[in-house]
Design a protein around this motif. Structure first.
Motif, PDB file in Angstrom:
ATOM      1  N   GLU A  53      13.331  22.353  50.295  1.00 25.73           N
ATOM      2  CA  GLU A  53      12.893  21.717  51.546  1.00 25.73           C
ATOM      3  C   GLU A  53      13.118  22.498  52.949  1.00 25.73           C
ATOM      4  N   PHE A  54      14.470  23.013  52.761  1.00 23.97           N
ATOM      5  CA  PHE A  54      14.638  23.856  54.130  1.00 23.97           C
ATOM      6  C   PHE A  54      13.784  25.019  54.367  1.00 23.97           C
ATOM      7  N   ASN A  55      13.224  25.766  53.387  1.00 25.97           N
ATOM      8  CA  ASN A  55      12.354  26.940  53.565  1.00 25.97           C
ATOM      9  C   ASN A  55      11.040  25.956  54.042  1.00 25.97           C
ATOM     10  N   GLY A  56      10.611  24.806  53.759  1.00 29.53           N
ATOM     11  CA  GLY A  56       9.372  24.193  54.083  1.00 29.53           C
ATOM     12  C   GLY A  56       9.301  23.442  55.392  1.00 29.53           C
ATOM     13  N   LEU A  57      10.409  23.639  56.013  1.00 27.26           N
ATOM     14  CA  LEU A  57      10.335  23.079  57.215  1.00 27.26           C
ATOM     15  C   LEU A  57       9.986  23.738  58.385  1.00 27.26           C
ATOM     16  N   PRO A  58       9.271  23.427  59.534  1.00 22.18           N
ATOM     17  CA  PRO A  58       8.840  24.101  60.472  1.00 22.18           C
ATOM     18  C   PRO A  58       9.814  25.121  60.988  1.00 22.18           C
ATOM     19  N   PRO A  59       9.290  26.375  61.523  1.00 17.71           N
ATOM     20  CA  PRO A  59      10.251  27.273  62.071  1.00 17.71           C
ATOM     21  C   PRO A  59      11.278  26.925  62.797  1.00 17.71           C
ATOM     22  N   GLU A  60      10.811  25.973  63.792  1.00 16.73           N
ATOM     23  CA  GLU A  60      11.545  25.519  64.984  1.00 16.73           C
ATOM     24  C   GLU A  60      12.568  24.489  64.391  1.00 16.73           C
ATOM     25  N   VAL A  61      12.439  23.811  63.482  1.00 20.63           N
ATOM     26  CA  VAL A  61      13.659  23.035  62.636  1.00 20.63           C
ATOM     27  C   VAL A  61      14.585  23.847  62.089  1.00 20.63           C
ATOM     28  N   GLN A  62      13.940  24.895  61.245  1.00 21.49           N
ATOM     29  CA  GLN A  62      14.846  25.740  60.567  1.00 21.49           C
ATOM     30  C   GLN A  62      15.852  26.296  61.537  1.00 21.49           C
ATOM     31  N   GLU A  63      15.445  26.952  62.909  1.00 22.06           N
ATOM     32  CA  GLU A  63      16.046  27.530  63.781  1.00 22.06           C
ATOM     33  C   GLU A  63      17.171  26.352  64.185  1.00 22.06           C
ATOM     34  N   ALA A  64      17.006  25.310  64.342  1.00 22.91           N
ATOM     35  CA  ALA A  64      17.774  24.360  64.910  1.00 22.91           C
ATOM     36  C   ALA A  64      19.143  24.196  63.870  1.00 22.91           C
ATOM     37  N   PHE A  65      18.721  24.175  62.627  1.00 22.13           N
ATOM     38  CA  PHE A  65      19.731  24.201  61.708  1.00 22.13           C
ATOM     39  C   PHE A  65      20.446  25.421  61.762  1.00 22.13           C
ATOM     40  N   LEU A  66      20.014  26.508  61.577  1.00 26.88           N
ATOM     41  CA  LEU A  66      20.627  27.709  61.675  1.00 26.88           C
ATOM     42  C   LEU A  66      21.410  27.806  62.823  1.00 26.88           C
ATOM     43  N   LYS A  67      21.081  27.361  63.936  1.00 29.17           N
ATOM     44  CA  LYS A  67      22.099  27.427  65.202  1.00 29.17           C
ATOM     45  C   LYS A  67      23.100  26.511  65.199  1.00 29.17           C
ATOM     46  N   ALA A  68      22.977  25.349  64.421  1.00 31.57           N
ATOM     47  CA  ALA A  68      24.004  24.432  64.319  1.00 31.57           C
ATOM     48  C   ALA A  68      25.140  24.880  63.153  1.00 31.57           C
ATOM     49  N   PHE A  69      24.801  25.763  62.135  1.00 36.95           N
ATOM     50  CA  PHE A  69      25.613  26.298  61.044  1.00 36.95           C
ATOM     51  C   PHE A  69      26.919  26.885  61.431  1.00 36.95           C
ATOM     52  N   PRO A  70      26.794  27.814  62.586  1.00 43.12           N
ATOM     53  CA  PRO A  70      28.214  28.278  62.908  1.00 43.12           C
ATOM     54  C   PRO A  70      29.388  27.267  63.150  1.00 43.12           C
ATOM     55  N   TRP A  72      26.945  12.589  53.803  1.00 45.82           N
ATOM     56  CA  TRP A  72      26.921  12.649  55.332  1.00 45.82           C
ATOM     57  C   TRP A  72      25.706  13.350  55.546  1.00 45.82           C
ATOM     58  N   ARG A  73      25.445  13.356  57.034  1.00 47.40           N
ATOM     59  CA  ARG A  73      24.247  14.089  57.505  1.00 47.40           C
ATOM     60  C   ARG A  73      24.758  14.841  58.728  1.00 47.40           C
ATOM     61  N   LEU A  74      23.799  15.836  58.689  1.00 50.22           N
ATOM     62  CA  LEU A  74      24.179  16.881  59.944  1.00 50.22           C
ATOM     63  C   LEU A  74      22.819  16.691  60.577  1.00 50.22           C
ATOM     64  N   LYS A  75      22.623  16.043  61.863  1.00 48.54           N
ATOM     65  CA  LYS A  75      21.366  15.811  62.489  1.00 48.54           C
ATOM     66  C   LYS A  75      21.127  16.785  63.611  1.00 48.54           C
ATOM     67  N   VAL A  76      19.915  17.377  63.732  1.00 45.92           N
ATOM     68  CA  VAL A  76      19.430  18.316  64.687  1.00 45.92           C
ATOM     69  C   VAL A  76      18.305  17.870  65.539  1.00 45.92           C
ATOM     70  N   ALA A  77      18.217  18.565  66.778  1.00 48.40           N
ATOM     71  CA  ALA A  77      16.999  18.193  67.485  1.00 48.40           C
ATOM     72  C   ALA A  77      15.697  18.173  66.870  1.00 48.40           C
ATOM     73  N   GLY A  78      15.053  16.971  67.031  1.00 48.06           N
ATOM     74  CA  GLY A  78      13.757  16.973  66.522  1.00 48.06           C
ATOM     75  C   GLY A  78      13.821  15.827  65.478  1.00 48.06           C
ATOM     76  N   GLY A  79      14.692  15.278  65.141  1.00 54.09           N
ATOM     77  CA  GLY A  79      15.086  14.056  64.115  1.00 54.09           C
ATOM     78  C   GLY A  79      15.308  14.456  62.596  1.00 54.09           C
ATOM     79  N   HIS A  80      15.467  15.768  62.648  1.00 54.90           N
ATOM     80  CA  HIS A  80      15.610  16.005  60.973  1.00 54.90           C
ATOM     81  C   HIS A  80      17.216  15.904  60.685  1.00 54.90           C
ATOM     82  N   ARG A  81      17.610  15.837  59.150  1.00 56.04           N
ATOM     83  CA  ARG A  81      18.781  15.670  58.934  1.00 56.04           C
ATOM     84  C   ARG A  81      18.941  16.659  57.793  1.00 56.04           C
ATOM     85  N   GLY A  82      19.951  17.200  57.648  1.00 57.96           N
ATOM     86  CA  GLY A  82      20.502  17.752  56.449  1.00 57.96           C
ATOM     87  C   GLY A  82      21.495  16.813  55.568  1.00 57.96           C
ATOM     88  N   ILE A  83      21.447  16.276  54.595  1.00 57.47           N
ATOM     89  CA  ILE A  83      22.108  15.407  53.859  1.00 57.47           C
ATOM     90  C   ILE A  83      22.909  16.109  52.851  1.00 57.47           C
TER      91      ILE A  83
END
Length: 106
Positions: free
Chosen positions: A22-39, A64-75
């Motif tokens: 699912e992560f790999n199928g996300l739009p690049p800007e959403v992937q980038e939002a998660f990658l920026k939040a991970f640190p 739990w959920r990690l929410k990033v800009a654009g409304g996507h969540r990592g559960i």
């Protein structure tokens, strides 16, 4: 084949196979939002900060959920104290999957 963008983070968290797909199928800007939040997330996976939107998933205290800009969540859940990501979806997709799951249970 290039490494997955998640390769660096697999030392800090785990990902189910479906979550990684699912992560790999996300739009690049959403992937980038998660990658920026991970640190920051790696330092505070169980609490929100002024710049990190983390919370329990509604009606599921073990998730739990990690929410990033654009409304996507990592559960994710805690797997021996380590965040274990189970899905990356929009809010509506997350709750639709959960409704289907609960409705399919006897």
């Amino acid at each position: 084949m290039p490494d997955s963008p998640l390769a660096t983070w697999k030392e800090k968290f785990s990902f189910t196979e479906s979550a990684e797909r699912e992560f790999n199928g996300l739009p690049p800007e959403v992937q980038e939002a998660f990658l920026k939040a991970f640190p920051e997330f790696s330092k505070h996976p169980w609490r929100a900060t002024p710049t990190l939107d983390v919370d329990h998933l509604r009606d599921m205290p073990s998730r739990w959920r990690l929410k990033v800009a654009g409304g996507h969540r990592g559960i994710y859940r805690s797997l021996q104290g380590v965040p274990d990501f189970e899905m990356f979806e929009t809010r509506d997709q997350v709750y639709e999957k959960l409704r289907r799951y609960f409705n399919s249970r006897p």
